[in-house]
Design an enzyme around this catalytic site. Structure first.
Site, mmCIF file in Angstrom:
data_model
loop_
_atom_site.group_PDB
_atom_site.id
_atom_site.type_symbol
_atom_site.label_atom_id
_atom_site.label_comp_id
_atom_site.label_asym_id
_atom_site.label_seq_id
_atom_site.Cartn_x
_atom_site.Cartn_y
_atom_site.Cartn_z
ATOM 1 N N ASP A 63 0.797 -1.097 0.024
ATOM 2 C CA ASP A 63 -0.257 0.087 -0.275
ATOM 3 C C ASP A 63 0.940 1.062 0.022
ATOM 4 O OD1 ASP A 63 -1.530 2.503 0.843
ATOM 5 O OD2 ASP A 63 -2.566 1.382 2.555
ATOM 6 N N TRP A 223 -36.261 -5.803 18.249
ATOM 7 C CA TRP A 223 -37.813 -6.508 18.269
ATOM 8 C C TRP A 223 -38.850 -7.410 17.901
ATOM 9 C CZ3 TRP A 223 -43.494 -6.374 19.398
ATOM 10 C CH2 TRP A 223 -44.078 -7.654 19.882
ATOM 11 N N ASP A 390 -45.345 -16.350 34.904
ATOM 12 C CA ASP A 390 -44.555 -15.461 34.062
ATOM 13 C C ASP A 390 -44.312 -13.894 35.317
ATOM 14 O OD1 ASP A 390 -43.204 -13.314 32.013
ATOM 15 O OD2 ASP A 390 -43.238 -14.957 31.234
ATOM 16 N N LYS A 499 -36.561 -18.229 34.338
ATOM 17 C CA LYS A 499 -36.841 -17.234 32.920
ATOM 18 C C LYS A 499 -36.548 -15.954 33.640
ATOM 19 C CE LYS A 499 -39.282 -15.514 29.180
ATOM 20 N NZ LYS A 499 -40.448 -15.928 28.600
ATOM 21 N N TRP A 500 -35.526 -15.073 33.222
ATOM 22 C CA TRP A 500 -34.352 -13.953 33.603
ATOM 23 C C TRP A 500 -34.647 -13.126 32.621
ATOM 24 C CZ3 TRP A 500 -30.640 -14.222 37.277
ATOM 25 C CH2 TRP A 500 -29.917 -13.092 37.249
ATOM 26 N N ASP A 501 -35.768 -12.407 32.322
ATOM 27 C CA ASP A 501 -36.086 -11.315 31.364
ATOM 28 C C ASP A 501 -34.848 -9.771 31.653
ATOM 29 O OD1 ASP A 501 -37.036 -10.191 29.260
ATOM 30 O OD2 ASP A 501 -39.149 -10.596 29.961
ATOM 31 N N ASN A 503 -35.733 -5.419 29.919
ATOM 32 C CA ASN A 503 -36.344 -5.180 28.605
ATOM 33 C C ASN A 503 -36.188 -4.125 28.336
ATOM 34 O OD1 ASN A 503 -38.760 -7.233 27.678
ATOM 35 N ND2 ASN A 503 -39.362 -7.649 30.325
ATOM 36 N N ASP A 563 -39.996 -12.909 21.181
ATOM 37 C CA ASP A 563 -41.461 -12.598 21.480
ATOM 38 C C ASP A 563 -41.899 -12.953 20.276
ATOM 39 O OD1 ASP A 563 -40.784 -11.600 24.574
ATOM 40 O OD2 ASP A 563 -40.208 -9.811 24.296
#
Length: 679
Positions: A63, A223, A390, A499-501, A503, A563
């Protein structure tokens, strides 16, 4: 064949200034140029172990717009090669993406790290504070470390390469250390003990590939439409796949494929790069004027300024490299196998994942205790194995406004969670529970007690999203609160599934180190909980599939894929996810179904077949099913129980893509090749 002193074949062969890394089917060869710079020679199909490629360092294209020039005694001008480097720093004439960009006490950003030596060891060490692949005694695995140092600044780098020979992968990471300047005069000028070094960019790896037409495949989304498949030509300039949202995100994924334009699922060359990390990341591709292609992977440098005090070190995330000469499907199978065997928890290596009934899409947060009992009883009738409660069970309000208050809402559940767990057990099921531990709402008791526990800038008003603020996991007391809250419910209720969310993305980080410090705290929380409660299966979720990455799979061996549960959309989401992640990691449920039909429900059947393409489950109010639909669901559950050992543990083949036409075809073949499932 080259053997070690005990007569065993070696995965890493050192010959002079060349290092040959061999897996079962591939070779990765690098060397040290002029005893100073680590350079790249080759990555591809396996070569003979004693081959020498050191000549390549002097035979690459030039180069001329950016290289150094020097005049020989004979009066002829020659140009230093446009080196294919394994490590690059700022300020010494390499204008491409750097591996490291540092700022020093005098304000300069010039670094010149030179080779000091190497070490080859058996096996593989865990990374400090970060998830990574692991090996067992008896695995054919070796690690090469190259040690570099800038004597003027004291910045050191240890480049780590681990070869997992039988799995056809090589891992790379870098550990940076502030060792203080070696020159006494520099040390006296900067103060006793040296000065702080600020890392403005600290990649886990760079690699330079030869000049050739190439394409890259990334997996963008949003999403409810995560991990689409997008193929782009590698053009001159820099292309970047990244996230600066606090975690890996719905929008981009920390996995990328480089391939030849002619490469298909079944034939052609393909290179994979995957980060074992769940935070802000960047994978960058730069095509130089001469056509060579540099790929860099690591932390996203946006708003990064990590302070290294004298004596401190900084560990970068691990990158998993894989190569296939038999197309992209073979590349995927390499990742699937190594993730199942040497990333996910061994407790789930051969164990069947439970068929879940989650009530959320049937009732949302608005439910009664009797509704839950009715769902549990029908779940037992159709053969489900895990009831998951949930959102809506917790706090003063019993809905999203109570996020952070992880105690039972007794108005909605007067008999408590233990009562539901006992009812589930009587119906042949275990009990699971949903949390969103990394968040709190501004209406919660937790926020009223600890408003400073969220990510915020002191003296400025925070801006909640969905009423939520993000807890600051860089603070030990916040981590301990989360560990205690989740652990208390596990112990009191006898939970076997979480269940580990998560958001919302990050906003209002207070400094340029907080995002990564958050991830270190987050991984500490996950490691503590999964170690303390080995009988609990953790499933990751982040607004669906917003944090579906290899870092999460180290602690949570499955993730709620999206989702979006409409089967026609799920075909694309699961297909795209399969390029980098094993089928067993995808939680895939029947959901969003209009039920109550007395005749056979064809949409229910379509949904069931798509959901069988992963960890099968149910996302509905089962109590609303007609007797005909109940019989249908029972049949699907029984069918999946017969097939899941093949689907979840076998080799996966993408035969037809929903991105290319009206049909999708997936095949699963058992490892011993005796059984297959075709969807």
């Amino acid at each position: 064949m080259i053997l070690n002193g005990e007569g065993e074949k070696m995965a890493i062969i050192q010959n002079g200034n060349q290092f040959h890394l061999q897996t079962k089917n591939t070779s990765y060869i690098l060397g040290i140029y002029q005893d100073k710079y680590p350079v790249h020679f080759y990555w591809g199909e396996r070569l003979e172990p004693d081959i020498s490629l050191e000549y390549q360092a002097e035979s690459v294209s030039v180069d001329r717009a950016s290289c150094f020039a020097r005049q020989l005694v004979e009066g002829k001008w020659v140009f230093e090669p446009d080196l294919k480097k394994e490590f690059s720093a700022v300020g010494k004439g390499d204008y491409r993406i750097p591996t490291v960009h540092a700022r020093y006490a005098d304000g300069s950003t010039v670094s010149d790290l030179s080779y000091e030596g190497f070490r080859i060891t058996e096996g593989k060490k865990e990374l400090e504070g970060l998830p990574s692949l692991y090996v067992f005694e008896g695995d054919r695995a070796q690690t090469l470390e190259l040690f570099l140092k800038d004597p003027d600044t004291g910045l050191k780098a240890a480049l780590s390469y681990t070869v997992l020979e039988d799995y056809d992968v090589i891992t790379r990471s870098i550990r940076y250390v502030n060792d203080g300047p070696s020159d006494p005069q520099s040390a006296s000028m900067s103060g006793e003990g040296g000065s702080d070094i600020h890392l403005l960019s600290a990649m886990s790896m760079t690699v330079d590939l030869p000049a050739a037409p190439m394409q890259y495949i990334q997996f963008p989304g949003d999403w409810a439409r995560e991990r689409s498949v997008e193929c782009c030509d590698v053009k001159h300039g820099i292309a970047s796949v990244s996230s600066s949202r606090g975690y890996s995100s719905h929008c981009n994924n920390p996995f990328l494929i480089l391939k030849e334009p002619s490469t298909t699922e079944k034939q052609g060359q393909a290179y994979g790069l995957a980060l074992v990390y769940s935070g802000n990341f960047a994978i960058q591709i730069e095509k130089a004027p001469v056509g060579t292609i540099r790929v860099a992977a690591g932390l996203d440098s946006f708003d990064l300024d990590w302070t290294l005090k004298p004596g401190e070190s900084f560990q970068t995330p691990e990158t998993v490299l894989a190569y296939s000469a038999q197309g992209m499907n073979r590349l995927s199978q390499i990742y699937h196998r190594v993730y199942r065997d040497r990333l996910m928890d061994q407790r789930y290596l051969h164990a069947s994942r439970p068929i879940v009934i989650n009530k959320y899409e049937g009732t949302g947060s608005d439910f009664t205790e009797q509704q839950l009992i009715d769902i549990i009883r029908v779940g037992g009738e159709v053969g489900a194995e895990m009831f998951v409660l949930d959102s809506g069970w917790y706090g003063r309000y019993g809905n999203g406004n109570s996020c952070g208050d992880w105690y039972v809402n007794e108005e909605k559940l007067p008999h408590g969670l233990k009562y539901l767990a006992e009812e589930a057990k009587a119906c042949g099921m275990q009990m699971g529970l949903w949390f969103e531990p990394e968040m709190m709402t501004v209406k919660s008791d937790l926020y009223r007690e600890h408003p400073d526990w969220c990510l915020h800038v002191k003296g400025r008003e925070s801006a909640p999203i969905y009423g939520r603020v993000v807890l600051d996991l860089s603070r030990p007391e916040v981590c301990e609160y989360i560990i205690g809250s989740v652990g208390r419910q596990i112990e009191e209720v006898g939970l076997t599934y979480i269940k580990w969310d998560c958001n919302r993305y990050f906003t209002e980080t207070a400094d340029q180190m907080q995002a990564h410090k958050y991830m270190l705290g987050f991984y500490h929380v996950l490691k503590t909980l999964t170690t303390k409660y080995p009988g609990v299966l953790f499933e990751g979720c982040s607004g669906g599939g917003g944090r579906f990455d290899a870092g999460m799979l180290r602690y949570m061996p499955q993730t709620w894929t999206s989702d979006m549960t409409k089967p026609e959309e799920r075909l694309c989401i699961q297909h795209g996810t399969s390029y980098g992640y094993p089928v067993v990691s995808m939680a895939s449920h029947i959901g969003q179904i209009e039920v109550g039909k007395n005749a056979r429900n064809p949409y229910l059947e379509f949904s069931a077949l798509v959901a069988m393409g992963g960890n099968f489950g149910l996302e509905m109010d089962l109590s609303l099913l007609s007797e005909t639909e109940k019989a249908q669901v029972k049949g699907y559950v029984e069918t999946y129980k017969r097939l899941r050992h093949i689907i979840c543990q076998g080799d996966f083949y993408r035969l037809e893509s929903p991105f290319d036409g009206p049909y999708t075809t997936w095949e699963y073949v058992s490892r011993d090749r005796s059984e297959a499932v075709l969807l």
